[in-house]
Design a protein around this motif. Structure first.
Motif, mmCIF file in Angstrom:
data_model
loop_
_atom_site.group_PDB
_atom_site.id
_atom_site.type_symbol
_atom_site.label_atom_id
_atom_site.label_comp_id
_atom_site.label_asym_id
_atom_site.label_seq_id
_atom_site.Cartn_x
_atom_site.Cartn_y
_atom_site.Cartn_z
ATOM 1 N N LYS A 244 0.838 -1.205 0.000
ATOM 2 C CA LYS A 244 0.000 0.000 0.000
ATOM 3 C C LYS A 244 0.872 1.254 0.000
ATOM 4 O O LYS A 244 0.633 2.194 -0.754
ATOM 5 C CB LYS A 244 -0.894 0.005 1.243
ATOM 6 C CG LYS A 244 -2.368 -0.152 0.925
ATOM 7 C CD LYS A 244 -3.181 -0.242 2.214
ATOM 8 C CE LYS A 244 -4.149 -1.405 2.169
ATOM 9 N NZ LYS A 244 -4.295 -2.137 3.425
ATOM 10 N N LEU B 256 -6.733 4.270 6.720
ATOM 11 C CA LEU B 256 -6.871 2.814 6.893
ATOM 12 C C LEU B 256 -7.609 2.458 8.167
ATOM 13 O O LEU B 256 -7.371 1.397 8.759
ATOM 14 C CB LEU B 256 -5.499 2.135 6.862
ATOM 15 C CG LEU B 256 -4.604 2.460 5.662
ATOM 16 C CD1 LEU B 256 -3.308 1.685 5.752
ATOM 17 C CD2 LEU B 256 -5.321 2.175 4.359
ATOM 18 N N GLN C 178 -2.019 2.903 13.595
ATOM 19 C CA GLN C 178 -2.433 1.515 13.443
ATOM 20 C C GLN C 178 -2.007 0.696 14.660
ATOM 21 O O GLN C 178 -2.790 -0.055 15.231
ATOM 22 C CB GLN C 178 -1.818 0.907 12.176
ATOM 23 C CG GLN C 178 -2.299 1.532 10.882
ATOM 24 C CD GLN C 178 -3.761 1.243 10.619
ATOM 25 O OE1 GLN C 178 -4.226 0.134 10.825
ATOM 26 N NE2 GLN C 178 -4.503 2.252 10.174
#
Lengths: 237, 237
Positions: free
Chosen positions: A159, B58, B167
């Motif tokens: 990504k 994300l 994340q």
DNA sequence: TGTCAATCTTATTTCGATATTTTTTCGAAC
DNA sequence: GTTCGAAAAAATATCGAAATAAGATTGACA
């Protein structure tokens, strides 16, 4: 158009992204919502949704109640993007060479041969490439570099690589409009391909770094030339 | 709330992001638009805009005409994120140690000391940390890690690092809810800090890698325990 | 038991109302 | 006559609510 355009916002996102990357929407220019809504034949909501997504791709910037702009390009950012891209891309290529199976080799080979078919009769003259051939080359170049790392086994690495590739592509397009002909980019691609097929990770990564550095250098020259032209725009006012 | 909330979409973006990262909105759960619009007291337009931006982080995924979901968490992704984060973070730290000036040292020291003030009387018992103290620790941990790399001289590296940190934070929050008390995370932070101040880039990066790997390991255990519980939820149906 | 159609839920989009910023105009002071 | 600033006007971004369209569900019928 081609892939999943289930919603208007989706389609608009892709169209805008393409128009920014290929420079049809100039870097730094203001994105006037009403005009865009007309051009892309959508309402405000899908348009704003598309722009919001493009912010995540670092292709669009926005400011409070003042609207949206195409993200600007700069020499500093070119250096930055190139270096980070080299880091990510070599890491991914290294992993792909470790993990890739026969099918991966086949895909890389197919992508390389498709790219080679375009590159082998590229003009060494200084005439600019006809737009539609340029699109083909861009597509196959993108596909080749994507295929190389596709076996990295790391969705995140892939990504990030795609994000950085897209940034680089914006810069590269600038230089292709000014370019004095093509350097031997095909030899560089072949060197990367050969080293990869030999599973020589070290060499493949070195060749990739070299390839990216040379591309960046070419873009840097083109951008420097452009900004000189901006400063001294010649006779016409 | 605190920073630039010039528009409703902005505020909603930040609120949603916080609620996803800290787990208030569960991983994988469906984001029903009407409900969210009510909860956050906004209309569809700013809400969708916020969700579109979160896709770029994300944190949210979407599917054609079917809506939005909180991005799921998985053991595979944990490994992936941790590894890529180590790559980016060590590269950035290395550059920061090369480039950092006295002001940077001062900022890092301030951030470290603020973090140390919380960590030094952390419970070694297995009682879970009270929520508000957890928030303080999270904020200072984030600030410390951000300060370390702030002198890297590479906006892109810093952007990617922030993405990956976020994340990781999602995953870490999972484990902190299950955790059997705190490991000696403070010693690890101190080791990174000391090596950084001595401009020992190699050691600082090694310590960082170790720190990230240990954190990931802890999260992995917690997640494995959780998914076992899911499979065999005990007596109650 | 499988398939189709009617119905319900939900996402998507359009459109119009509101709030903000930018530009222009006009007047006063220097 | 020029410059500066305030006020009005225009342009533009933002937002909410209602209309539209797509997907999921249910139940009848084969």
């Amino acid at each position: 158009m081609t892939s999943s355009d289930k919603t208007l916002a989706d389609r608009t996102y892709r169209q805008l992204r393409g128009d920014i990357v290929n420079g049809r929407l100039a870097a730094g220019s203001k994105l006037k919502l009403e005009g865009l809504a007309q051009d892309y034949a959508v309402g405000m909501s899908p348009l704003r949704e598309a722009l919001a997504r493009l912010m995540g791709d670092l292709l669009v910037v926005s400011e409070g109640q003042r609207g949206f702009w195409v993200a600007p390009l700069s020499l500093d950012e070119l250096d930055d993007v190139s270096r980070v891209r080299a880091l990510i891309e070599t890491e991914a290529l290294n992993a792909a060479i470790r993990n890739g199976d026969a099918e991966w080799e086949h895909e890389v080979t197919a992508a390389f041969e498709a790219l080679a078919a375009v590159e082998e009769h590229l003009p060494h003259t200084r005439e600019p490439l006809p737009p539609e051939q340029l699109e083909i080359w861009e597509a196959r170049n993108r596909a080749f570099h994507a295929a190389l790392v596709s076996a990295a086994g790391s969705p995140m690495l892939i990504k990030l690589r795609a994000l950085l590739y897209q940034q680089s592509e914006r810069y590269r397009r600038v230089s292709l409009n000014v370019s004095r002909g093509w350097r031997n980019v095909h030899d560089e691609h072949r060197a990367i391909y050969d080293a990869t097929m030999q599973r020589n990770a070290l060499r493949a990564c070195r060749m990739t770094e070299l390839h990216l550095a040379r591309t960046a250098e070419e873009v840097r020259k083109a951008m420097a030339a452009l900004s000189r032209d901006d400063d001294a725009p010649g006779d016409k006012a």
